[in-house]
Motif scaffolding. Structure first.
Motif, PDB file in Angstrom:
ATOM      1  N   ASN A  32     -10.950  -1.347  -2.736  1.00 28.04           N
ATOM      2  CA  ASN A  32     -10.548  -2.673  -2.272  1.00 28.04           C
ATOM      3  C   ASN A  32     -11.770  -3.351  -1.666  1.00 28.04           C
ATOM      4  OD1 ASN A  32      -9.532  -4.909  -0.875  1.00 28.04           O
ATOM      5  ND2 ASN A  32      -7.590  -3.891  -0.398  1.00 28.04           N
ATOM      6  N   CYS A  38       1.801   2.881   3.410  1.00 32.36           N
ATOM      7  CA  CYS A  38       2.213   1.980   4.488  1.00 32.36           C
ATOM      8  C   CYS A  38       3.719   2.110   4.736  1.00 32.36           C
ATOM      9  CB  CYS A  38       1.851   0.542   4.103  1.00 32.36           C
ATOM     10  SG  CYS A  38       2.810  -0.737   4.897  1.00 32.36           S
ATOM     11  N   THR A  47      -0.454  -5.050   5.229  1.00 31.92           N
ATOM     12  CA  THR A  47       0.626  -4.870   4.263  1.00 31.92           C
ATOM     13  C   THR A  47       1.926  -4.580   4.998  1.00 31.92           C
ATOM     14  OG1 THR A  47      -0.025  -2.551   4.080  1.00 31.92           O
ATOM     15  CG2 THR A  47      -0.872  -4.071   2.427  1.00 31.92           C
ATOM     16  N   ARG A  79      -4.647   6.397  -1.967  1.00 31.56           N
ATOM     17  CA  ARG A  79      -4.165   5.010  -2.015  1.00 31.56           C
ATOM     18  C   ARG A  79      -4.645   4.320  -3.296  1.00 31.56           C
ATOM     19  NH1 ARG A  79      -4.447   5.346   3.933  1.00 31.56           N
ATOM     20  NH2 ARG A  79      -2.670   4.175   4.779  1.00 31.56           N
ATOM     21  N   CYS A  80      -5.909   4.526  -3.631  1.00 36.66           N
ATOM     22  CA  CYS A  80      -6.470   3.909  -4.834  1.00 36.66           C
ATOM     23  C   CYS A  80      -5.774   4.430  -6.087  1.00 36.66           C
ATOM     24  CB  CYS A  80      -7.960   4.186  -4.908  1.00 36.66           C
ATOM     25  SG  CYS A  80      -8.926   3.429  -3.561  1.00 36.66           S
ATOM     26  N   ALA A  85      -2.271   2.961  -6.387  1.00 36.98           N
ATOM     27  CA  ALA A  85      -2.319   1.553  -6.787  1.00 36.98           C
ATOM     28  C   ALA A  85      -2.646   1.414  -8.276  1.00 36.98           C
ATOM     29  CB  ALA A  85      -3.353   0.813  -5.945  1.00 36.98           C
ATOM     30  N   CYS A 136       5.747  -0.933   4.006  1.00 39.33           N
ATOM     31  CA  CYS A 136       5.875  -1.175   2.568  1.00 39.33           C
ATOM     32  C   CYS A 136       7.013  -0.352   1.978  1.00 39.33           C
ATOM     33  CB  CYS A 136       4.569  -0.849   1.863  1.00 39.33           C
ATOM     34  SG  CYS A 136       3.170  -1.829   2.437  1.00 39.33           S
ATOM     35  N   PRO A 190      -4.290  -1.680  -1.848  1.00 33.93           N
ATOM     36  CA  PRO A 190      -4.535  -0.381  -1.213  1.00 33.93           C
ATOM     37  C   PRO A 190      -5.457  -0.521  -0.009  1.00 33.93           C
ATOM     38  CG  PRO A 190      -5.800  -0.586  -3.244  1.00 33.93           C
ATOM     39  CD  PRO A 190      -4.880  -1.769  -3.194  1.00 33.93           C
ATOM     40  N   LEU A 191      -5.092   0.112   1.091  1.00 33.09           N
ATOM     41  CA  LEU A 191      -5.887   0.029   2.318  1.00 33.09           C
ATOM     42  C   LEU A 191      -6.990   1.088   2.299  1.00 33.09           C
ATOM     43  CD1 LEU A 191      -2.947  -0.556   4.826  1.00 33.09           C
ATOM     44  CD2 LEU A 191      -4.471  -2.260   3.796  1.00 33.09           C
ATOM     45  N   ASP A 225       0.873  -1.173   0.000  1.00 30.23           N
ATOM     46  CA  ASP A 225       0.000   0.000   0.000  1.00 30.23           C
ATOM     47  C   ASP A 225       0.910   1.223   0.000  1.00 30.23           C
ATOM     48  OD1 ASP A 225      -2.570   1.583   0.750  1.00 30.23           O
ATOM     49  OD2 ASP A 225      -1.157   2.090   2.335  1.00 30.23           O
ATOM     50  N   GLN A 240      -0.763  -4.937  -5.910  1.00 26.85           N
ATOM     51  CA  GLN A 240      -1.326  -3.834  -5.128  1.00 26.85           C
ATOM     52  C   GLN A 240      -2.362  -4.340  -4.116  1.00 26.85           C
ATOM     53  OE1 GLN A 240       0.210  -1.001  -5.866  1.00 26.85           O
ATOM     54  NE2 GLN A 240       1.230  -2.113  -7.540  1.00 26.85           N
TER      55      GLN A 240
END
Length: 441
Positions: free
Chosen positions: A302, A266, A394, A316-317, A320, A269, A296-297, A263, A294
């Motif tokens: 997701n 993160c 993640t 995040r989206c 990703a 990450c 994404p949180l 993510d 990917q």
């Protein structure tokens, strides 16, 4: 006939008893923080990594914390242990002297100096946390305990607040002596605690042609962590790939096939991506194939997350989907590493697109791609693939179908072993901690 002078009343002890309890509490909290830091350095998740804004890990990985670690040869949590030990020792000294009828001024003065040093240190640490824009929950506990200690030290102990003429020598002898003794006692485990980025730095310097040589270059704590990670890896059952690779680094025939899910916001990450960038540069050719997928949180893109898990920003989206859109680009890996390097600035869509569009793919093409239905399909594919391995957070790393700890020295060792967790060289490692605990019983 002269009257015999009455002896002075014994000094009050309630304040010192409270200070003893607070010193023990701060020592325990610092030890807990230290244990969490070791978990973090070994690729695990900590209890206080709540979000990107409420996250002890970001503070512990900050340049300020790393600089202090290098200066004092121990993490900030180690300095907290030192402070707590001094507070406990001086409180106990005060109580012993009070019970024996001795003057307690040197101990009281030392406790007040310790309280003042704690307040100054907490102010500096709080400013450092604020500078990275993150709240550290366990640090708040430290601040509260230190503030309470200062209130009791300055209000609950007898005598003048500052050492008087002739008292400084005795005060510094006891306070300084306890400080030196505590620092020396904590120095050995402190020096063995890896610093932020230490794993990647050691990998960059160490030759990676031989597994025995690499294992020998690790610290005792790193060897133990590799052994623990190996034990868990051996217990996992390999699963076939749920979907074919879309973009790979290295040959498909490599003995080690690694898939990692990340993510963009993160902190773990970021550390993993940076470490893998180093690993790729240092490995002999042909040993590793790597897929970046990917997770994404953000429930907005997701499907596996609860609806409330979204901050509404869409960053995040976007990050990703943007990475998915770059999978065909020649500079994919470089742009991906650049994105994670700038993690702290990924607070808006334009900031993310500025980075992703700084390479070979035009911005207009990227913007069209991130909104395409096919890109969303690929993202859902990544999520479904991750859920096959019961992803709990993640990053997730899978090596040859088995879940692997996202701990760079372990991943490096496993790659050098051609993915064989039972390689002969691993027999030189200490027994995993779970086995040690079982044998102790």
């Amino acid at each position: 006939m002269s009257k015999k002078a009455n002896p002075p009343p014994p000094p009050p002890v309630r304040g010192a008893q409270a200070l003893l309890a607070l010193g023990l509490a701060e020592s325990a909290l610092s030890v807990f923080q230290w244990s969490q830091l070791l978990t973090l350095r070994q690729g695990g998740a900590t209890v206080c990594g709540v979000s990107e804004r409420v996250n002890c890990e970001t503070v512990w990985n900050s340049p300020f914390a790393s600089a202090l670690h290098g200066l004092f040869h121990m993490p900030v949590a180690g300095l907290g242990v030192v402070w707590g030990l001094v507070a406990v020792a001086l409180s106990a000294l005060y109580l012993v002297w009070a019970r024996g009828g001795r003057p307690v001024r040197a101990a009281a003065n030392g406790l007040r100096l310790t309280a003042a040093a704690g307040l100054v240190a907490c102010g500096v640490f709080a400013a450092a946390s604020a500078s990275v824009g993150v709240l550290c929950p366990t640090c708040l506990g430290t601040y509260a305990l230190t503030a309470a200690f200062a209130v009791v030290a300055f209000k609950g102990l007898p005598g003048a607040v500052l050492p008087q003429a002739g008292e400084w020598g005795e005060t510094l002898k006891w306070a300084g002596g306890f400080a030196v003794a505590a620092y020396v006692a904590v120095l050995v485990p402190g020096a063995q605690t890896p610093r932020a980025g230490a794993g990647a730095a050691s990998m960059a310097q160490a030759p990676l042609g031989s597994l025995p040589d690499y294992l020998a270059s690790l610290s005792s704590e790193e060897k133990q962590a590799v052994s623990d990670a190996l034990a868990k890896y051996r217990q996992d059952s390999p699963l076939p790939a749920a979907f074919p690779a879309r973009r790979q680094y290295g040959p498909a025939s490599a003995p080690v096939k690694m898939v990692e899910w990340t993510d963009s916001r993160c902190p773990h990450c970021k550390s993993l991506v940076e470490a893998l960038a180093v690993i790729k540069q240092r490995l002999p050719e042909g040993k590793l194939s790597l897929e970046a997928r990917q997770f994404p949180l953000d429930s907005a893109c997701n499907f596996s997350l609860p609806p409330q898990l979204s901050d509404g920003s869409g960053t995040r989206c976007l990050a990703a989907k943007g990475q998915i859109c770059l999978e065909g680009a020649s500079d994919y890996w470089a742009l991906r590493e650049k994105l994670f390097e700038a993690q702290r600035s990924l607070t808006s869509g334009p900031a993310i697109m500025d980075i992703l569009a700084s390479g070979s793919v035009p911005r207009s093409q990227l913007e069209a791609c991130v909104n395409a239905q096919d890109t969303q399909r690929k993202l859902q594919e990544d999520v479904a693939y991750a859920k096959q391995h019961e992803l709990r957070g993640t990053p997730l790393v899978v090596v040859n179908g088995r879940e692997a700890a996202a701990f760079p020295p372990f991943l490096t060792a496993l790659i050098l072993a051609d993915g064989n967790p039972d390689a002969e060289a691993f027999k030189t490692l200490p027994a995993p901690r779970a086995l040690q605990a079982h044998q102790a019983h």
